[in-house]
Design an enzyme around this catalytic site. Sequence first.
Site, mmCIF file in Angstrom:
data_model
loop_
_atom_site.group_PDB
_atom_site.id
_atom_site.type_symbol
_atom_site.label_atom_id
_atom_site.label_comp_id
_atom_site.label_asym_id
_atom_site.label_seq_id
_atom_site.Cartn_x
_atom_site.Cartn_y
_atom_site.Cartn_z
ATOM 1 C CE1 TYR A 165 3.788 -32.814 -2.688
ATOM 2 C CE2 TYR A 165 4.791 -32.181 -4.761
ATOM 3 C CZ TYR A 165 4.844 -32.879 -3.574
ATOM 4 O OH TYR A 165 5.939 -33.620 -3.269
ATOM 5 N NE ARG B 230 13.932 -30.585 0.233
ATOM 6 C CZ ARG B 230 12.891 -31.396 0.412
ATOM 7 N NH1 ARG B 230 12.890 -32.256 1.397
ATOM 8 N NH2 ARG B 230 11.846 -31.309 -0.368
ATOM 9 C CG ASP C 78 8.697 -26.290 -0.607
ATOM 10 O OD1 ASP C 78 9.501 -27.085 -0.089
ATOM 11 O OD2 ASP C 78 7.663 -26.652 -1.193
ATOM 12 N NE ARG D 122 11.797 -26.792 11.576
ATOM 13 C CZ ARG D 122 11.466 -28.067 11.541
ATOM 14 N NH1 ARG D 122 11.073 -28.616 10.401
ATOM 15 N NH2 ARG D 122 11.546 -28.820 12.608
ATOM 16 N NE ARG E 86 13.219 -31.891 7.631
ATOM 17 C CZ ARG E 86 12.230 -32.623 7.100
ATOM 18 N NH1 ARG E 86 11.180 -32.936 7.834
ATOM 19 N NH2 ARG E 86 12.312 -33.045 5.860
HETATM 20 O O1 CP3 Z 1 17.794 -27.923 -1.691
HETATM 21 C C1 CP3 Z 1 17.740 -27.001 -0.847
HETATM 22 O O2 CP3 Z 1 18.470 -26.959 0.161
HETATM 23 C C2 CP3 Z 1 16.820 -25.830 -1.122
HETATM 24 C C3 CP3 Z 1 15.556 -25.844 -0.538
HETATM 25 C C4 CP3 Z 1 14.453 -26.760 -1.035
HETATM 26 C C5 CP3 Z 1 13.424 -27.187 -0.163
HETATM 27 N N1 CP3 Z 1 12.478 -27.828 -0.902
HETATM 28 C C6 CP3 Z 1 13.386 -26.941 1.273
HETATM 29 C C7 CP3 Z 1 12.527 -27.776 2.125
HETATM 30 C C8 CP3 Z 1 14.137 -27.214 -2.310
HETATM 31 C C9 CP3 Z 1 14.921 -27.090 -3.603
HETATM 32 C C10 CP3 Z 1 12.882 -27.886 -2.213
HETATM 33 C C11 CP3 Z 1 12.182 -28.461 -3.357
HETATM 34 C C12 CP3 Z 1 10.999 -29.297 -3.130
HETATM 35 N N2 CP3 Z 1 9.990 -29.113 -2.238
HETATM 36 C C13 CP3 Z 1 10.664 -30.421 -3.931
HETATM 37 C C14 CP3 Z 1 11.440 -30.893 -5.134
HETATM 38 C C15 CP3 Z 1 12.665 -31.647 -4.758
HETATM 39 C C16 CP3 Z 1 12.409 -32.983 -4.161
HETATM 40 O O3 CP3 Z 1 12.720 -33.141 -2.969
HETATM 41 O O4 CP3 Z 1 11.939 -33.867 -4.885
HETATM 42 C C17 CP3 Z 1 9.451 -30.949 -3.437
HETATM 43 C C18 CP3 Z 1 8.719 -32.150 -3.972
HETATM 44 C C19 CP3 Z 1 9.030 -30.104 -2.382
HETATM 45 C C20 CP3 Z 1 7.751 -30.201 -1.599
HETATM 46 C C21 CP3 Z 1 8.040 -30.442 -0.183
HETATM 47 N N3 CP3 Z 1 8.567 -29.490 0.673
HETATM 48 C C22 CP3 Z 1 7.887 -31.632 0.548
HETATM 49 C C23 CP3 Z 1 7.345 -32.934 -0.025
HETATM 50 C C24 CP3 Z 1 8.298 -31.364 1.863
HETATM 51 C C25 CP3 Z 1 8.270 -32.275 3.044
HETATM 52 C C26 CP3 Z 1 9.485 -33.118 2.923
HETATM 53 C C27 CP3 Z 1 9.944 -33.689 4.222
HETATM 54 O O5 CP3 Z 1 11.020 -34.271 4.130
HETATM 55 O O6 CP3 Z 1 9.289 -33.507 5.254
HETATM 56 C C28 CP3 Z 1 8.765 -30.031 1.903
HETATM 57 C C29 CP3 Z 1 9.328 -29.329 3.061
HETATM 58 C C30 CP3 Z 1 10.736 -28.845 2.936
HETATM 59 N N4 CP3 Z 1 11.230 -28.145 1.871
HETATM 60 C C31 CP3 Z 1 11.762 -28.943 3.914
HETATM 61 C C32 CP3 Z 1 12.882 -28.265 3.416
HETATM 62 C C33 CP3 Z 1 14.199 -28.019 4.099
HETATM 63 C C34 CP3 Z 1 11.619 -29.602 5.275
HETATM 64 C C35 CP3 Z 1 10.783 -28.669 6.078
HETATM 65 C C36 CP3 Z 1 11.121 -28.607 7.529
HETATM 66 O O7 CP3 Z 1 12.084 -27.918 7.903
HETATM 67 O O8 CP3 Z 1 10.385 -29.252 8.298
#
Ligand code: CP3
Length: 347
Positions: free
Chosen positions: A150, A23, A73, A36, A27
């Site tokens: 999911y 990540r 994602d 965003r 944010r």
């Molecule tokens: O690592 C990186 O910088 C690359 C981008 C990336 C994102 N999601 C961006 C993201 C990667 C590799 C993921 C993978 C992902 N997504 C996983 C596996 C890794 C992990 O964290 O265990 C999972 C389970 C998801 C599903 C997902 N997407 C969730 C549960 C959420 C909400 C999380 C939260 O903290 O609110 C997301 C959204 C998400 N994916 C964000 C980002 C930057 C936040 C979205 C936003 O900008 O509001």
Amino acid sequence: MSFDYINALLKKITSRTPIWVMRQAGRYLPEYRATRKQAGDFLSLCKNPELACEVTMQPIDRFDLDAAILFSDILTIPDAMGLGLYFSEGEGPKFSNPLNTLASIKQLKKPNVGNELSYVTDAVSVITKALNNKVPLIGFTGSPWTLATYMVEGGSSKNFAKVKGLMYENPAHMHQLLDKLADTIIDYLNGQIQSGADSVMIFDTWGGLLNKQSYEDFSLQYMTKIVDGIKREFHGKIIPVTLFTKGGAMWLEQIANSGCDGVALDWTVELNDAQQRIGAKVALQGNLDPCVLYASPEKIREEVKKILSQFQGDTGHVFNLGHGISPDVNPEHMKVLVDAVHEFSKR
Ligand code: CP3
């Protein structure tokens, strides 16, 4: 082109320990929040290759990172399968059409990656061009099991009652779902590799919920199928693959036997223990507790030193956190982390 990140995964000598951070585009960076906002929401950002490229590059421009990761994602695949992904503020991902009947699983169609998911491979192409060989690009996917959680739960879950209930009550349907996902993921990762990804990672965020036997049958088996099915070499480059099962420390030996190049660790296992168990077979990624970034710069440097000194030898370690960086971390602390890893690991 010789990259420390790729070399570490191939267990070759590196000039210092490479680092990237899960990540890393997110944010905690004000410039990410601005892009965003410009995109409208998170999903629109993922679906716009130029803006996805912009946010991928933000941490690369700001820190001395050794790899970029595609901004996207894991839930793009279920979205392309028609489940209707949306993100409600503060609640995480949701599906408007979850898999809530056995018939919905049977009828689920594999998407055509070249059509429904072309925005992802387009983003990979745009990012590869923007990176211009500065650092390698990591492509990624969720594991079939993690995507299934999911899809069946309809979003995030507290106890995973629906998906685990399905697994115990209707294992054949569960396998059908996982197999469709694995086949789709093979096409998806191959698409990313053909568009320029230098390495790929499989995120199995929820594999650690399972017991040993169900982990092997419902998660690892399908990740192994993916490892076998993807292009491991493209245009003369070896494409290393890394598996990350959060909470998977009990099963490191089995994970390392999947045929992957790297195993990513969360912070619950000591690097030297992991290395004794599997280090000769695969490279290791990890594994600083993400919460260390809430501590002072002095403490961060101390904890980095500890992790680096746990790892024996000069080959096969990619530094990372044990899970994603949190949105409220001070970006200055990220800089302290990245610079400390390089400073303390110079050969
Ligand atoms: O690592 C990186 O910088 C690359 C981008 C990336 C994102 N999601 C961006 C993201 C990667 C590799 C993921 C993978 C992902 N997504 C996983 C596996 C890794 C992990 O964290 O265990 C999972 C389970 C998801 C599903 C997902 N997407 C969730 C549960 C959420 C909400 C999380 C939260 O903290 O609110 C997301 C959204 C998400 N994916 C964000 C980002 C930057 C936040 C979205 C936003 O900008 O509001």
